[in-house]
Write a protein that holds these residues in place. Structure first.
Motif, PDB file in Angstrom:
ATOM      1  N   ALA A 105       0.724  -1.247  -0.027  1.00 13.96           N
ATOM      2  CA  ALA A 105       0.084  -0.030  -0.078  1.00 13.96           C
ATOM      3  C   ALA A 105       0.971   1.318   0.030  1.00 13.96           C
ATOM      4  CB  ALA A 105      -0.957  -0.005   1.149  1.00 13.96           C
ATOM      5  N   VAL A 106       1.876   1.177   0.822  1.00 16.64           N
ATOM      6  CA  VAL A 106       2.865   2.396   0.986  1.00 16.64           C
ATOM      7  C   VAL A 106       3.611   2.482  -0.507  1.00 16.64           C
ATOM      8  CG1 VAL A 106       4.918   3.191   2.017  1.00 16.64           C
ATOM      9  CG2 VAL A 106       3.264   2.142   3.466  1.00 16.64           C
TER      10      VAL A 106
ATOM     11  N   CYS B  21       2.218   4.121  -3.752  1.00 19.77           N
ATOM     12  CA  CYS B  21       1.995   5.693  -3.561  1.00 19.77           C
ATOM     13  C   CYS B  21       3.237   6.222  -3.569  1.00 19.77           C
ATOM     14  CB  CYS B  21       1.209   6.070  -2.240  1.00 19.77           C
ATOM     15  SG  CYS B  21      -0.366   5.337  -1.894  1.00 19.77           S
ATOM     16  N   VAL B  22       4.382   5.732  -2.682  1.00 21.83           N
ATOM     17  CA  VAL B  22       5.475   6.404  -2.723  1.00 21.83           C
ATOM     18  C   VAL B  22       6.160   6.510  -3.945  1.00 21.83           C
ATOM     19  CG1 VAL B  22       5.517   6.489  -0.148  1.00 21.83           C
ATOM     20  CG2 VAL B  22       7.006   4.601  -1.390  1.00 21.83           C
ATOM     21  N   ASN B  23       6.260   5.281  -4.595  1.00 23.85           N
ATOM     22  CA  ASN B  23       7.084   5.114  -5.863  1.00 23.85           C
ATOM     23  C   ASN B  23       6.593   6.216  -7.117  1.00 23.85           C
ATOM     24  OD1 ASN B  23       8.841   3.157  -4.835  1.00 23.85           O
ATOM     25  ND2 ASN B  23       7.684   1.531  -5.648  1.00 23.85           N
ATOM     26  N   ASP B  24       4.908   6.410  -7.168  1.00 19.74           N
ATOM     27  CA  ASP B  24       4.615   7.434  -7.760  1.00 19.74           C
ATOM     28  C   ASP B  24       4.707   8.819  -7.685  1.00 19.74           C
ATOM     29  OD1 ASP B  24       3.060   5.353  -9.261  1.00 19.74           O
ATOM     30  OD2 ASP B  24       1.068   6.062  -8.476  1.00 19.74           O
TER      31      ASP B  24
ATOM     32  N   GLU C  98       8.985   3.185   6.979  1.00 18.77           N
ATOM     33  CA  GLU C  98      10.356   3.243   7.303  1.00 18.77           C
ATOM     34  C   GLU C  98      11.299   3.026   6.063  1.00 18.77           C
ATOM     35  OE1 GLU C  98      11.240   2.040  11.775  1.00 18.77           O
ATOM     36  OE2 GLU C  98      11.056   0.173  10.469  1.00 18.77           O
ATOM     37  N   LEU C  99      11.096   2.185   5.072  1.00 20.25           N
ATOM     38  CA  LEU C  99      11.671   1.942   3.953  1.00 20.25           C
ATOM     39  C   LEU C  99      11.686   3.268   3.038  1.00 20.25           C
ATOM     40  CD1 LEU C  99      10.617  -1.724   2.892  1.00 20.25           C
ATOM     41  CD2 LEU C  99      12.938  -0.896   3.708  1.00 20.25           C
ATOM     42  N   SER C 100      10.628   4.051   3.104  1.00 22.66           N
ATOM     43  CA  SER C 100      10.496   5.258   2.566  1.00 22.66           C
ATOM     44  C   SER C 100      10.768   6.366   3.093  1.00 22.66           C
ATOM     45  CB  SER C 100       8.966   5.325   2.212  1.00 22.66           C
ATOM     46  OG  SER C 100       8.303   4.297   1.417  1.00 22.66           O
TER      47      SER C 100
ATOM     48  N   GLY D  97      -4.019   4.008   1.033  1.00 27.04           N
ATOM     49  CA  GLY D  97      -3.483   5.179   1.505  1.00 27.04           C
ATOM     50  C   GLY D  97      -3.196   6.058   0.743  1.00 27.04           C
ATOM     51  N   PHE D  98      -2.664   7.294   1.050  1.00 27.42           N
ATOM     52  CA  PHE D  98      -2.138   8.295   0.241  1.00 27.42           C
ATOM     53  C   PHE D  98      -0.997   8.874   1.037  1.00 27.42           C
ATOM     54  CE2 PHE D  98      -4.557  11.106   2.823  1.00 27.42           C
ATOM     55  CZ  PHE D  98      -3.762  12.416   3.071  1.00 27.42           C
ATOM     56  N   CYS D  99       0.032   9.525   0.138  1.00 30.54           N
ATOM     57  CA  CYS D  99       1.284   9.893   0.731  1.00 30.54           C
ATOM     58  C   CYS D  99       1.485  11.201   0.134  1.00 30.54           C
ATOM     59  CB  CYS D  99       2.765   9.167   0.471  1.00 30.54           C
ATOM     60  SG  CYS D  99       2.926   8.945  -1.327  1.00 30.54           S
ATOM     61  N   VAL D 100       2.150  12.094   0.645  1.00 30.10           N
ATOM     62  CA  VAL D 100       2.511  13.368   0.190  1.00 30.10           C
ATOM     63  C   VAL D 100       4.146  13.569   0.168  1.00 30.10           C
ATOM     64  CG1 VAL D 100       2.219  16.071   0.662  1.00 30.10           C
ATOM     65  CG2 VAL D 100       0.284  14.393   0.984  1.00 30.10           C
TER      66      VAL D 100
END
Length: 342
Positions: free
Chosen positions: A84-85, A88-91, A128-130, A155-158
């Protein structure tokens, strides 16, 4: 305590227990700028600590898709949060932004605190990896919407990037070299087709270890999506990356062009990088054409960079220094299309 609510299928006490169990996982993701906000109505992050003159926020949202069906069948829930993380983070990363915080949304049929802890553990591992903070989220118990043993997680990340360093494709040009970073397997895309080929049609057993594999099929399929943040962060400190692409659903044909200006294309040698065995199993079992495979799956490359020819050796060396494998897989052309060669 509400007996009536419990009779309707919602256990408030279990919800409170879940919150207590996940607090330690949330705490280990805290980074500079993250405010203590678990339990509050909104997650908080202090942007001023980033020290950027003109910060641009880049956001991304995604879920895990029907890969969850494999997790349900295998009763393994501690890595799905990483997916899930990662999605989002790779995008966010492709535009040069470093992820700074993440929020998750978990919808369950029945609140099982131990299971929720395992899911959120995976989310925290991914954060943690991100190198980003898990600053909040939502767990919703939804009886009748989901069965008691099913759930959905998204989820979503900023992320943030200095405006002058934002990657928008404007500096990509013909003759630049494509460098591919390997995937860990199928990642989190194409699982509706994967399940049809391997489980519905071929009736393979996710608990069985098949020839050429060293672990059960379910574990192979549940291998978490790779997170490329640390590798790209390291490169951006030393190399001028011209553009990046996260290879997700739609494979090479859909995702690589997303980093290109109109009129540009790419030529990729698909023999230039190793292919995880799971793709050979999918191709042979599903009787799929090679082109179709590259139009659905990542085929072993999860992230693509466009760089100047002069920076190739330096890029490969920098990645090798941090034990990251990378492959020169092709070049940018003026063809306006994705050309794969075998």
């Amino acid at each position: 305590m509400s007996d009536k609510y419990r009779e309707a299928g919602v256990d408030l006490e279990a919800g409170y227990e879940s919150v207590q169990l996940i607090k330690s996982h949330v705490a280990r993701t805290k980074i500079k700028g993250a405010q203590d906000s678990i339990g509050a109505f909104g997650g908080m992050f202090d942007l001023s600590v980033l020290g950027m003159k003109e910060p641009v926020l880049v956001s991304g949202t995604d879920g895990v898709g029907t890969k969850l069906m494999i997790a349900f069948a295998a009763d393994k829930h501690d890595t799905i949060g990483i997916d899930a993380v990662a999605m989002c983070v790779n995008d966010v990363l492709v535009q040069g932004a470093m992820p700074i915080f993440f929020l998750d949304y978990l919808a369950v049929g029945k609140n099982n605190p131990k299971q929720i802890e395992q899911i959120v553990k995976g989310v925290a591992d991914g954060c943690e990896l991100s190198e980003c903070a898990l600053i909040g989220g939502e767990t919703a118990e939804m009886p009748d919407m989901y069965s008691a043993d099913h759930y959905d997680v998204a989820g979503f990340c900023v992320g943030a990037v200095e405006k002058s360093k934002l990657l928008d494709g404007s500096t990509i040009g013909e003759g630049q070299v494509l460098v591919g970073l390997p995937s860990s397997g199928v990642h989190s895309n194409g699982f509706s087709l994967i399940r049809k080929i391997l489980l519905k049609d071929a009736h393979l057993d996710i608990h069985k270890t098949y020839e050429d594999f060293d672990k059960p099929l379910g574990e192979v399929l549940l291998t978490p999506t790779r997170i490329y943040v640390k590798a790209i962060k390291h490169l951006l400190e030393h190399v001028q990356i011209k553009g990046m692409s996260h290879i997700t659903g739609g494979g090479f044909y859909e995702n690589v062009p997303r980093m290109l200006k109109d009129g540009l294309g790419v030529k990729i040698d698909v023999t230039s990088f190793p292919r995880p065995r799971i793709f050979d199993l999918l191709k042979s079992t599903g009787n799929m054409e090679e082109k179709e495979m590259f139009n659905v799956f990542n085929m072993g490359i999860g992230f693509v960079l466009a760089i100047d020819k002069a920076d190739v050796d330096k890029t490969l060396s920098l990645l090798n220094d941090i034990d990251e494998k990378a492959y020169v897989i092709g070049e940018v052309t003026n063809s306006g299309e994705v050309e794969l060669t075998w």
